[in-house]
Enzyme design. Structure first.
Site, PDB file in Angstrom:
ATOM      1  N   HIS A   1      41.135  71.398 -35.473  1.00  0.00           N
ATOM      2  CA  HIS A   1      40.031  72.172 -34.907  1.00  0.00           C
ATOM      3  C   HIS A   1      40.492  73.518 -34.365  1.00  0.00           C
ATOM      4  O   HIS A   1      39.740  74.196 -33.660  1.00  0.00           O
ATOM      5  CB  HIS A   1      39.346  71.362 -33.807  1.00  0.00           C
ATOM      6  CG  HIS A   1      38.779  70.067 -34.286  1.00  0.00           C
ATOM      7  ND1 HIS A   1      37.472  69.906 -34.663  1.00  0.00           N
ATOM      8  CD2 HIS A   1      39.376  68.860 -34.482  1.00  0.00           C
ATOM      9  CE1 HIS A   1      37.266  68.658 -35.064  1.00  0.00           C
ATOM     10  NE2 HIS A   1      38.412  68.003 -34.964  1.00  0.00           N
TER      11      HIS A   1
ATOM     12  N   HIS B   1      37.057  76.477 -38.422  1.00  0.00           N
ATOM     13  CA  HIS B   1      37.168  75.151 -39.034  1.00  0.00           C
ATOM     14  C   HIS B   1      35.783  74.565 -39.288  1.00  0.00           C
ATOM     15  O   HIS B   1      34.787  75.010 -38.731  1.00  0.00           O
ATOM     16  CB  HIS B   1      37.974  74.201 -38.143  1.00  0.00           C
ATOM     17  CG  HIS B   1      37.301  73.912 -36.834  1.00  0.00           C
ATOM     18  ND1 HIS B   1      37.441  74.715 -35.728  1.00  0.00           N
ATOM     19  CD2 HIS B   1      36.480  72.887 -36.447  1.00  0.00           C
ATOM     20  CE1 HIS B   1      36.746  74.217 -34.716  1.00  0.00           C
ATOM     21  NE2 HIS B   1      36.140  73.111 -35.138  1.00  0.00           N
TER      22      HIS B   1
ATOM     23  N   ASP C   1      33.665  70.836 -39.380  1.00  0.00           N
ATOM     24  CA  ASP C   1      33.663  69.430 -38.955  1.00  0.00           C
ATOM     25  C   ASP C   1      33.041  68.567 -40.040  1.00  0.00           C
ATOM     26  O   ASP C   1      31.953  68.875 -40.539  1.00  0.00           O
ATOM     27  CB  ASP C   1      32.858  69.247 -37.670  1.00  0.00           C
ATOM     28  CG  ASP C   1      33.537  69.845 -36.455  1.00  0.00           C
ATOM     29  OD1 ASP C   1      34.756  70.063 -36.492  1.00  0.00           O
ATOM     30  OD2 ASP C   1      32.823  70.115 -35.459  1.00  0.00           O
TER      31      ASP C   1
ATOM     32  N   HIS D   1      34.353  63.287 -37.800  1.00  0.00           N
ATOM     33  CA  HIS D   1      34.615  63.808 -36.459  1.00  0.00           C
ATOM     34  C   HIS D   1      33.880  62.995 -35.400  1.00  0.00           C
ATOM     35  O   HIS D   1      34.340  62.870 -34.257  1.00  0.00           O
ATOM     36  CB  HIS D   1      34.206  65.277 -36.395  1.00  0.00           C
ATOM     37  CG  HIS D   1      34.490  65.945 -35.088  1.00  0.00           C
ATOM     38  ND1 HIS D   1      35.631  65.711 -34.350  1.00  0.00           N
ATOM     39  CD2 HIS D   1      33.774  66.858 -34.378  1.00  0.00           C
ATOM     40  CE1 HIS D   1      35.614  66.438 -33.255  1.00  0.00           C
ATOM     41  NE2 HIS D   1      34.489  67.131 -33.237  1.00  0.00           N
TER      42      HIS D   1
ATOM     43  N   HIS E   1      26.311  68.213 -31.766  1.00  0.00           N
ATOM     44  CA  HIS E   1      27.095  67.686 -32.886  1.00  0.00           C
ATOM     45  C   HIS E   1      26.413  66.462 -33.498  1.00  0.00           C
ATOM     46  O   HIS E   1      26.319  66.331 -34.716  1.00  0.00           O
ATOM     47  CB  HIS E   1      28.499  67.284 -32.426  1.00  0.00           C
ATOM     48  CG  HIS E   1      29.500  68.402 -32.404  1.00  0.00           C
ATOM     49  ND1 HIS E   1      29.532  69.320 -31.381  1.00  0.00           N
ATOM     50  CD2 HIS E   1      30.507  68.738 -33.254  1.00  0.00           C
ATOM     51  CE1 HIS E   1      30.526  70.177 -31.609  1.00  0.00           C
ATOM     52  NE2 HIS E   1      31.119  69.849 -32.747  1.00  0.00           N
TER      53      HIS E   1
ATOM     54  N   GLU F   1      32.921  76.279 -36.673  1.00  0.00           N
ATOM     55  CA  GLU F   1      33.165  76.752 -35.310  1.00  0.00           C
ATOM     56  C   GLU F   1      34.347  77.713 -35.281  1.00  0.00           C
ATOM     57  O   GLU F   1      35.163  77.752 -36.199  1.00  0.00           O
ATOM     58  CB  GLU F   1      33.416  75.564 -34.374  1.00  0.00           C
ATOM     59  CG  GLU F   1      32.193  74.675 -34.228  1.00  0.00           C
ATOM     60  CD  GLU F   1      32.471  73.340 -33.557  1.00  0.00           C
ATOM     61  OE1 GLU F   1      31.587  72.848 -32.837  1.00  0.00           O
ATOM     62  OE2 GLU F   1      33.576  72.781 -33.768  1.00  0.00           O
TER      63      GLU F   1
END
Length: 207
Positions: free
Chosen positions: A43, A47, A49, A53, A150, A162
């Site tokens: 992270h 990156h 997700d 995650h 999330h 992010e």
């Protein structure tokens, strides 16, 4: 056409979430070659997700690359600590949305950054968005371990980008390319994210 690099430089001094692994480099050298080894949090830096995650099924090797290539809308909301549904345009021009908050990366980790409220994510889901990106370390506040934004995004099949670098990017429409490494079993992956600006009459790059 211009290519805008929206990936921050990663160095061994780059701040990471407390407890995560910073970048560490080591090298084996001979008279002819140099072979490096790196360790770092998945992270760190720009990156994406994957569902894994949040302990869902699906790692980064299973991400459909078509989701991370294509038309993108950059929305500027500088100065807003919590970005809500009311802060977003009523109509969106693309299924990939990047939010520029004006976050300036400090030399050390900080919990002080802008994030998306759950109702903002719910609005983006309703609009059919498939990729949500932001220029901060997280779409959730650092201190919220439940990660409500999330959860909403990943459970709706949305990919999260992010730690993007959007300081030199103006609001508007672009083509996004942000491809992860194809590593089996990994829950997130660094990306080299770029925007292609077709509106510019000048050719060149900002990479």
């Amino acid at each position: 056409m211009r290519i805008l690099d929206i990936s921050p430089l990663i160095t061994e001094a780059s701040p990471v979430y407390p407890g995560d692994a910073p970048l560490s480099l080591s090298f084996v050298r001979s008279s002819q070659v140099c072979v490096g080894t790196l360790t770092m949090s998945a992270h760190l830096g720009a990156h994406v997700d994957a569902p894994q995650h949040l302990n869902r099924v699906g790692d980064v090797s299973e991400i459909a690359l078509t989701e991370l290539i294509g038309p993108c809308q950059v929305i500027e909301r500088i100065g807003k600590k919590v970005i809500t549904a009311e802060d977003l345009p009523s109509r969106l021009s693309a299924r990939r949305v990047l939010i520029k908050t004006g976050f300036n990366r400090p030399c050390c980790w900080t919990n002080e950054f802008s994030y998306l409220s759950a109702d903002a994510v719910a609005f983006l889901i309703e609009q059919g968005v498939k990729v949500i990106g932001i220029d901060t370390p997280s779409i959730d506040p650092a201190e919220d371990e439940k990660l409500p934004s999330h959860v909403l995004a990943i459970d709706a099949g949305i990919l999260i980008l992010e730690n993007l670098k959007l300081s030199a990017v103006q609001a508007g429409e672009y083509e996004l390319i942000a491809l992860p490494l194809k590593i089996k079993g990994l829950e997130a992956s660094p990306v080299r994210a770029v925007l292609i600006d077709q509106r510019s009459g000048e050719s060149g790059s900002c990479i």
